[in-house]
Design a protein around this motif. Structure first.
Motif, PDB file in Angstrom:
ATOM      1  N   VAL A  35       0.813  -1.083   0.079  1.00 50.47           N
ATOM      2  CA  VAL A  35       0.088  -0.265  -0.277  1.00 50.47           C
ATOM      3  C   VAL A  35       1.011   1.202  -0.082  1.00 50.47           C
ATOM      4  O   VAL A  35       0.707   2.092  -0.725  1.00 50.47           O
ATOM      5  N   LEU A  36       1.918   1.143   1.019  1.00 47.34           N
ATOM      6  CA  LEU A  36       2.781   2.336   1.017  1.00 47.34           C
ATOM      7  C   LEU A  36       3.576   2.779  -0.463  1.00 47.34           C
ATOM      8  O   LEU A  36       3.583   3.811  -0.898  1.00 47.34           O
ATOM      9  N   ALA A  37       4.113   1.582  -1.137  1.00 52.90           N
ATOM     10  CA  ALA A  37       4.715   1.641  -2.242  1.00 52.90           C
ATOM     11  C   ALA A  37       3.795   2.053  -3.250  1.00 52.90           C
ATOM     12  O   ALA A  37       4.261   2.897  -4.225  1.00 52.90           O
ATOM     13  N   GLY A  38       2.452   1.762  -3.326  1.00 54.64           N
ATOM     14  CA  GLY A  38       1.706   2.436  -4.138  1.00 54.64           C
ATOM     15  C   GLY A  38       1.528   3.696  -4.351  1.00 54.64           C
ATOM     16  O   GLY A  38       1.273   4.395  -5.152  1.00 54.64           O
ATOM     17  N   ARG A  39       1.174   4.131  -2.892  1.00 53.20           N
ATOM     18  CA  ARG A  39       0.998   5.551  -2.701  1.00 53.20           C
ATOM     19  C   ARG A  39       2.345   6.355  -3.040  1.00 53.20           C
ATOM     20  O   ARG A  39       2.365   7.247  -3.775  1.00 53.20           O
ATOM     21  N   LEU A  40       3.476   5.694  -2.714  1.00 54.04           N
ATOM     22  CA  LEU A  40       4.696   6.626  -3.025  1.00 54.04           C
ATOM     23  C   LEU A  40       4.784   6.634  -4.670  1.00 54.04           C
ATOM     24  O   LEU A  40       5.251   7.656  -5.408  1.00 54.04           O
ATOM     25  N   ALA A  41       4.549   5.588  -5.262  1.00 55.02           N
ATOM     26  CA  ALA A  41       4.807   5.460  -6.659  1.00 55.02           C
ATOM     27  C   ALA A  41       3.888   6.228  -7.362  1.00 55.02           C
ATOM     28  O   ALA A  41       4.345   6.958  -8.340  1.00 55.02           O
ATOM     29  N   ALA A  42       2.617   6.524  -7.100  1.00 58.44           N
ATOM     30  CA  ALA A  42       1.691   7.459  -7.544  1.00 58.44           C
ATOM     31  C   ALA A  42       2.195   8.869  -7.553  1.00 58.44           C
ATOM     32  O   ALA A  42       2.206   9.734  -8.427  1.00 58.44           O
ATOM     33  N   ARG A  43       2.889   8.988  -6.357  1.00 57.77           N
ATOM     34  CA  ARG A  43       3.469  10.525  -6.068  1.00 57.77           C
ATOM     35  C   ARG A  43       4.752  10.808  -6.768  1.00 57.77           C
ATOM     36  O   ARG A  43       4.851  11.789  -7.226  1.00 57.77           O
ATOM     37  N   PHE A  44       5.604   9.876  -6.666  1.00 59.40           N
ATOM     38  CA  PHE A  44       7.177  10.015  -7.203  1.00 59.40           C
ATOM     39  C   PHE A  44       7.302   9.180  -8.413  1.00 59.40           C
ATOM     40  O   PHE A  44       8.364   9.324  -9.067  1.00 59.40           O
ATOM     41  N   GLY A  45       6.730   8.252  -8.771  1.00 57.35           N
ATOM     42  CA  GLY A  45       6.934   7.510 -10.108  1.00 57.35           C
ATOM     43  C   GLY A  45       7.352   6.234  -9.754  1.00 57.35           C
ATOM     44  O   GLY A  45       8.233   6.029  -8.548  1.00 57.35           O
ATOM     45  N   SER A  46       7.151   4.966 -10.294  1.00 53.25           N
ATOM     46  CA  SER A  46       7.606   3.689  -9.667  1.00 53.25           C
ATOM     47  C   SER A  46       9.120   3.617  -9.915  1.00 53.25           C
ATOM     48  O   SER A  46       9.630   2.786  -9.210  1.00 53.25           O
ATOM     49  N   ALA A  47       9.509   4.192 -11.058  1.00 50.96           N
ATOM     50  CA  ALA A  47      10.907   3.950 -10.989  1.00 50.96           C
ATOM     51  C   ALA A  47      11.804   4.609  -9.662  1.00 50.96           C
ATOM     52  O   ALA A  47      12.757   3.847  -9.323  1.00 50.96           O
ATOM     53  N   ALA A  48      11.477   5.833  -9.378  1.00 52.10           N
ATOM     54  CA  ALA A  48      12.196   6.399  -8.176  1.00 52.10           C
ATOM     55  C   ALA A  48      11.841   5.365  -7.112  1.00 52.10           C
ATOM     56  O   ALA A  48      12.797   5.542  -6.064  1.00 52.10           O
ATOM     57  N   VAL A  49      10.742   4.998  -6.649  1.00 53.33           N
ATOM     58  CA  VAL A  49      10.318   4.220  -5.739  1.00 53.33           C
ATOM     59  C   VAL A  49      11.343   2.619  -5.834  1.00 53.33           C
ATOM     60  O   VAL A  49      11.929   2.443  -4.803  1.00 53.33           O
ATOM     61  N   LEU A  50      11.380   2.170  -6.762  1.00 50.54           N
ATOM     62  CA  LEU A  50      12.163   0.864  -6.765  1.00 50.54           C
ATOM     63  C   LEU A  50      13.570   1.219  -6.782  1.00 50.54           C
ATOM     64  O   LEU A  50      14.315   0.137  -6.105  1.00 50.54           O
ATOM     65  N   ARG A  51      14.138   2.230  -7.172  1.00 51.31           N
ATOM     66  CA  ARG A  51      15.486   2.634  -7.179  1.00 51.31           C
ATOM     67  C   ARG A  51      15.790   2.874  -5.597  1.00 51.31           C
ATOM     68  O   ARG A  51      17.008   2.711  -5.091  1.00 51.31           O
ATOM     69  N   THR A  52      14.964   3.204  -4.920  1.00 54.28           N
ATOM     70  CA  THR A  52      15.123   3.246  -3.409  1.00 54.28           C
ATOM     71  C   THR A  52      14.917   2.110  -2.792  1.00 54.28           C
ATOM     72  O   THR A  52      15.650   1.611  -1.748  1.00 54.28           O
ATOM     73  N   ALA A  53      13.782   1.407  -3.033  1.00 49.21           N
ATOM     74  CA  ALA A  53      13.286   0.424  -2.132  1.00 49.21           C
ATOM     75  C   ALA A  53      14.090  -0.831  -2.330  1.00 49.21           C
ATOM     76  O   ALA A  53      14.595  -1.622  -1.394  1.00 49.21           O
ATOM     77  N   GLN A  54      14.801  -1.413  -3.589  1.00 42.96           N
ATOM     78  CA  GLN A  54      15.562  -2.509  -3.685  1.00 42.96           C
ATOM     79  C   GLN A  54      16.599  -2.519  -3.134  1.00 42.96           C
ATOM     80  O   GLN A  54      17.090  -3.651  -2.294  1.00 42.96           O
TER      81      GLN A  54
END
Length: 97
Positions: free
Chosen positions: A57-76
């Motif tokens: 849920v948190l990743a979905g909200r962050l991806a909507a705000r910042f983009g999935s690429a940015a979230v994945l570059r941070t989360a992985q």
């Protein structure tokens, strides 16, 4: 779909699967190392889907705000560091924090 995006998606799923497979295969050793009873291990394992759900849920909200690429570059890298942290934790207090 862009080939780069598709390959990146494959890489993310592969890396995540590899990280969790590495962790799961070490559960018996971690149980012995930390002296976890069967009940404690069961309780700890029951938290995994809860944390995964909250994280999704948190990743979905962050991806909507910042983009999935940015979230994945941070989360992985954070996920990889967390898995390594489990192996390096000297005691249960450190493991849970």
């Amino acid at each position: 779909m862009d080939l780069r995006a598709r390959l990146a998606g494959y890489g993310v799923f592969f890396t995540t699967g590899l990280l969790f497979a590495t962790l799961v295969t070490r559960i018996p050793a971690l149980q012995a190392r930390f002296g976890l009873s069967e009940a404690a291990l069961t309780a700890l394992m029951a938290l995994v889907p809860v944390v995964a759900g909250v994280g999704s849920v948190l990743a979905g909200r962050l991806a909507a705000r910042f983009g999935s690429a940015a979230v994945l570059r941070t989360a992985q890298p954070l996920l990889a560091a967390a898995i390594v942290g489990v192996g390096l934790a000297p005691d249960l207090v450190t493991l849970y924090t």
